[in-house]
Design a protein around this motif. Structure first.
Motif, PDB file in Angstrom:
ATOM      1  N   LEU A 285       0.803  -1.221   0.000  1.00 18.02           N
ATOM      2  CA  LEU A 285       0.000   0.000   0.000  1.00 18.02           C
ATOM      3  C   LEU A 285       0.835   1.269   0.000  1.00 18.02           C
ATOM      4  N   GLY A 286       2.132   1.160   0.129  1.00 18.97           N
ATOM      5  CA  GLY A 286       2.969   2.354   0.085  1.00 18.97           C
ATOM      6  C   GLY A 286       3.051   2.979  -1.294  1.00 18.97           C
ATOM      7  N   ARG A 287       2.653   2.246  -2.332  1.00 20.72           N
ATOM      8  CA  ARG A 287       2.709   2.768  -3.698  1.00 20.72           C
ATOM      9  C   ARG A 287       1.339   3.159  -4.242  1.00 20.72           C
ATOM     10  N   VAL A 545     -21.077  15.516  -2.657  1.00 25.34           N
ATOM     11  CA  VAL A 545     -20.553  14.267  -2.109  1.00 25.34           C
ATOM     12  C   VAL A 545     -19.047  14.275  -2.322  1.00 25.34           C
ATOM     13  N   CYS A 546     -18.280  14.141  -1.260  1.00 26.70           N
ATOM     14  CA  CYS A 546     -16.821  14.160  -1.320  1.00 26.70           C
ATOM     15  C   CYS A 546     -16.278  12.850  -0.761  1.00 26.70           C
ATOM     16  N   PHE A 547     -15.324  12.266  -1.465  1.00 25.55           N
ATOM     17  CA  PHE A 547     -14.687  11.044  -0.984  1.00 25.55           C
ATOM     18  C   PHE A 547     -13.355  10.872  -1.696  1.00 25.55           C
ATOM     19  N   VAL A 548     -12.581   9.909  -1.239  1.00 26.00           N
ATOM     20  CA  VAL A 548     -11.257   9.616  -1.781  1.00 26.00           C
ATOM     21  C   VAL A 548     -11.236   8.158  -2.212  1.00 26.00           C
ATOM     22  N   GLN A 549     -10.757   7.905  -3.430  1.00 28.51           N
ATOM     23  CA  GLN A 549     -10.599   6.556  -3.947  1.00 28.51           C
ATOM     24  C   GLN A 549      -9.112   6.222  -4.042  1.00 28.51           C
ATOM     25  N   ASP A 550      -8.794   4.943  -3.905  1.00 31.96           N
ATOM     26  CA  ASP A 550      -7.409   4.475  -3.939  1.00 31.96           C
ATOM     27  C   ASP A 550      -7.162   3.689  -5.218  1.00 31.96           C
ATOM     28  N   CYS A 555       0.377  -1.520  -6.749  1.00 36.81           N
ATOM     29  CA  CYS A 555       0.681  -2.032  -5.409  1.00 36.81           C
ATOM     30  C   CYS A 555       0.777  -3.550  -5.348  1.00 36.81           C
ATOM     31  N   LEU A 556       0.710  -4.226  -6.480  1.00 40.61           N
ATOM     32  CA  LEU A 556       0.707  -5.685  -6.469  1.00 40.61           C
ATOM     33  C   LEU A 556       2.069  -6.220  -6.035  1.00 40.61           C
ATOM     34  N   ASN A 557       2.032  -7.218  -5.160  1.00 45.51           N
ATOM     35  CA  ASN A 557       3.241  -7.885  -4.676  1.00 45.51           C
ATOM     36  C   ASN A 557       3.225  -9.323  -5.187  1.00 45.51           C
ATOM     37  N   PRO A 558       3.751  -9.585  -6.392  1.00 43.02           N
ATOM     38  CA  PRO A 558       3.604 -10.928  -6.985  1.00 43.02           C
ATOM     39  C   PRO A 558       4.234 -12.031  -6.154  1.00 43.02           C
ATOM     40  N   VAL A 565      -3.664 -17.824  -7.750  1.00 47.56           N
ATOM     41  CA  VAL A 565      -4.405 -16.592  -7.480  1.00 47.56           C
ATOM     42  C   VAL A 565      -3.854 -15.480  -8.368  1.00 47.56           C
ATOM     43  N   THR A 566      -4.765 -14.719  -8.974  1.00 48.18           N
ATOM     44  CA  THR A 566      -4.436 -13.529  -9.761  1.00 48.18           C
ATOM     45  C   THR A 566      -5.233 -12.361  -9.201  1.00 48.18           C
ATOM     46  N   VAL A 567      -4.561 -11.261  -8.919  1.00 49.58           N
ATOM     47  CA  VAL A 567      -5.206 -10.072  -8.367  1.00 49.58           C
ATOM     48  C   VAL A 567      -5.413  -9.067  -9.493  1.00 49.58           C
ATOM     49  N   VAL A 568      -6.633  -8.531  -9.580  1.00 54.26           N
ATOM     50  CA  VAL A 568      -7.005  -7.564 -10.612  1.00 54.26           C
ATOM     51  C   VAL A 568      -7.259  -6.219  -9.944  1.00 54.26           C
ATOM     52  N   PRO A 569      -6.622  -5.139 -10.397  1.00 55.44           N
ATOM     53  CA  PRO A 569      -6.943  -3.813  -9.838  1.00 55.44           C
ATOM     54  C   PRO A 569      -8.391  -3.449 -10.137  1.00 55.44           C
ATOM     55  N   SER A 570      -9.062  -2.937  -9.139  1.00 54.35           N
ATOM     56  CA  SER A 570     -10.478  -2.590  -9.300  1.00 54.35           C
ATOM     57  C   SER A 570     -10.686  -1.166  -9.779  1.00 54.35           C
ATOM     58  N   LEU A 571      -9.653  -0.320  -9.748  1.00 53.99           N
ATOM     59  CA  LEU A 571      -9.825   1.084 -10.096  1.00 53.99           C
ATOM     60  C   LEU A 571      -8.511   1.631 -10.624  1.00 53.99           C
TER      61      LEU A 571
END
Length: 659
Positions: A285-287, A545-550, A555-558, A565-571
């Motif tokens: 999450l640092g990236r 409406v105010c909000f923050v998206q990430d 940030c993937l750590n293969p 398992v394969t991780v897909v970015p949602s945004l």
């Protein structure tokens, strides 16, 4: 769910855009897919909820979001019209020749969707005023913000961007302002036009980055109309639902509202997980990159109707730089024709991405975006986070507000962009945006007439005198800085008329007389042209409406992922859908090497194979009655039609009287 198989080839967790595209591609390739999501709507982070759904699910879909009504007493009346709203959590754009449109056309998913073009494209000048970007050739030559020489340079620079070889022509180009300067474009409007409006990049970006955006923009022009940009009707979640429907047609199974801790089946090959369901340790999450988001519901448009605007209810887009950010702000205004709001309202989406490790001026979204919203809207609710008005450091000055609305200061004279009122002689002060033509020589107004060859009129930025009528060029002297007069005012004939304003008589009010010798209208009589123009009113805000998206795409750590398992970015923090399609295609190529990504489905007539009429058995009409009966008995019954299912299996149904 008891009749479901125990195993599937692939199980997809998350109904976001990339996940739905990947699910459709895997199903189309012949694999069994089970698609799950814990939410009750398609789209994941790309949802387009109604007003009531947004209020009830805001804490779940956007943690930390704050919703505020400008007039709380009107909230119930607007909630009764909730179904007329489709408020995008992640609005994005489509380039007409981008990967998104190509995939929609190739897979025939476009049959489920409708799009509208982006007709108005704007930037913001140094004073905070909106300026319409002339992105088309006709708009460029009608624009009054560029000199004639600059217009020619703009056309040649656009041709250079299309025909250049980046590896050869941009190897030592440096920054984008340096590249523009080598092509004769050094003004602020030229940088905003090409870097922000067309390239959608910061003006100080490397030349290769901005030119790549310009090439993509220009390649999409003229594909489906004059506009190169499209927006989906009814919100971005429609694209997710369209690919989900395509996957279901070809055999995918969807289950919304599923429990992530109790999966109903197992994956034989691979488990595809959205980053919303990723376990701790799978992501660094640092990236991550943050995306500041604000949704505004207003009672009107932020921009007045221009002369070349045919439709008042057009989709508008503004790209500008805000203080404290290194990436541009995208402001998208959607009219009721998009199906996102009821008649008489607009939905404005603000997207401000942050670079990795960037510290914005404030963590309050409303205060951070106040330099744009404070100039455009009235009745903004108090700050959603600190329950107070936005900080004074982020609010625009009164001078910028007056200039944006064309208002006057306390002296009754229109103020210039620097905040100084007009001088006592009735002549407006020099504007920051008023530029002398680079090819014309400025001279003293007493000894040399004005030059009208290269100087372009800027009627929107050059205020009239106190009586509303511009003075004749014979009585309009150049200002003290040597700035020539506006070219909309005719210059005096050097052979018959002197440019010295002292020779023109003035009436008792101090206003110079016009060319016919008649004194100008008095200050208490407005000009006839002003009566025909309705003053522009800033729209009022109804809901904020105010909000923050990430953005966790980097940030993937293969090394920490299990083998299956394969991780897909949602945004993604980009302004268009193409990144989601590109990521889905990359994952598909890894999972199914050598197979085609989203091939075109067979035509409808190819799904049913009927026996041609020419090959059917015929009965000779010249035979007798007995011969006809024998021929009819000898002819075998026609074979039933073989239907091909989406899975490729064929089934034949035999009639009861078949022999």
């Amino acid at each position: 769910m008891s009749d479901l198989p125990d195993t599937f080839d692939y199980i997809v967790w998350g109904a976001g855009l990339s996940e739905c595209i990947l699910s459709a591609a895997l199903t189309r390739a012949g694999h069994s897919v089970l698609h799950l999501d814990s939410w009750q709507q398609y789209g994941g982070a790309w949802q387009s909820p109604t007003l009531r759904d947004l209020e009830s699910q805001l804490a779940e879909v956007a943690p930390g979001a704050r919703l505020a009504w400008a007039q709380p007493a009107e909230a119930d009346a607007w909630r009764s019209r909730s179904r007329y709203f489709c408020l995008d959590l992640s609005p994005r754009l489509c380039f007409c020749r981008g990967d998104t449109v190509s995939a929609l056309l190739q897979s025939d998913v476009s049959r489920y969707l409708e799009f509208l073009p982006v007709s108005g494209l704007y930037t913001v000048d140094e004073a905070g005023c909106l300026e319409r970007a002339p992105v088309q050739r006709g708009q460029l030559f009608r624009s009054d913000r560029f000199s004639l020489v600059e217009k020619l340079h703009c056309g040649r620079f656009a041709e250079f961007c299309v025909s250049c070889q980046p590896d050869r022509d941009l190897a030592d180009a440096g920054s984008f302002p340096e590249l523009l300067a080598r092509h004769g474009l050094r003004s602020g409007p030229a940088q905003r036009l090409f870097a922000l409006a067309v390239g959608m990049s910061p003006p100080d970006s490397p030349a290769e980055t901005v030119v790549a955006g310009i090439r993509r923009f220009l390649a999409s022009c003229g594909a489906y109309g004059p506009s190169p940009l499209l927006v989906p009707k009814y919100g971005a979640s429609e694209i997710c639902q369209a690919f989900s429907r395509h996957a279901a047609v070809w055999g995918a199974v969807f289950h919304l509202g599923a429990d992530p801790d109790r999966p109903p089946a197992e994956a034989r090959r691979r488990l595809i997980v959205s980053d919303r369901f990723a376990q701790s340790g799978w992501l660094d999450l640092g990236r991550k990159r943050r995306l500041f988001r604000q949704i505004l519901v207003t009672d009107g448009s932020w921009a007045p109707r221009s002369e070349d605007q045919q439709d008042a209810d057009e989709v508008r887009l503004a790209v500008c730089m805000l203080p404290g950010f290194t990436r541009p702000l995208l402001a998208m205004e959607l009219p009721p024709e998009t199906g996102c709001c009821p008649t008489g309202t607009r939905v404005v989406h603000l997207l401000q991405p942050c670079s990795p490790g960037e510290s914005p001026p404030t963590d309050c979204v409303q205060c951070a975006l106040a330099p744009f919203t404070g100039l455009r809207f009235e009745r903004l609710p108090p700050c959603c986070q600190c329950a107070s008005e936005p900080t004074a450091a982020n609010l625009p000055t009164e001078t910028a507000l007056d200039k944006n609305l064309g208002q006057s200061d306390s002296t009754g004279q229109p103020a210039d962009s620097a905040g100084q009122p007009a001088d006592s002689a009735g002549q407006p002060a020099d504007s920051v945006g008023q530029r002398a033509d680079s090819m014309s020589q400025t001279a003293d107004s007493v000894s040399q007439p004005d030059d009208s060859v290269g100087q372009l009129a800027d009627s929107a930025r050059q205020p009239d005198d106190s009586v509303g009528q511009p003075a004749d060029s014979a009585s309009q002297p150049a200002n003290s800085t040597g700035q020539p007069a506006d070219s909309a005012i005719q210059p005096a004939d050097s052979a018959s008329q002197s440019a010295d304003s002292a020779e023109q008589p003035a009436d008792s009010s101090g206003q110079p007389a016009d060319s016919a010798g008649q004194p100008a209208d008095s200050a208490d009589q407005p000009a006839a042209a002003a009566d025909d123009q309705q003053p522009f009113r800033k729209p009022s805000c109804i809901l904020s409406v105010c909000f923050v998206q990430d953005d966790l795409s980097d940030c993937l750590n293969p090394g920490a992922l299990p083998d299956n398992v394969t991780v897909v970015p949602s945004l993604y923090s980009d302004f268009d859908f193409d990144v989601a399609f590109q990521r889905a295609k990359e994952l598909f190529d890894e999972l199914c090497p050598g197979q085609e990504f989203l091939p075109r489905p067979p035509d409808q007539e190819d799904l049913v194979f009927d026996q041609p009429a020419s090959e059917a058995p015929t009965v000779n009409g010249d035979c007798g009655e007995g011969e006809n009966e024998g021929a009819a008995e000898a002819a075998p019954p026609a074979a039933p039609a073989a239907e091909v299912t989406p899975n490729g299996d064929s089934s034949e149904s035999q009639p009861e009287n078949a022999r």
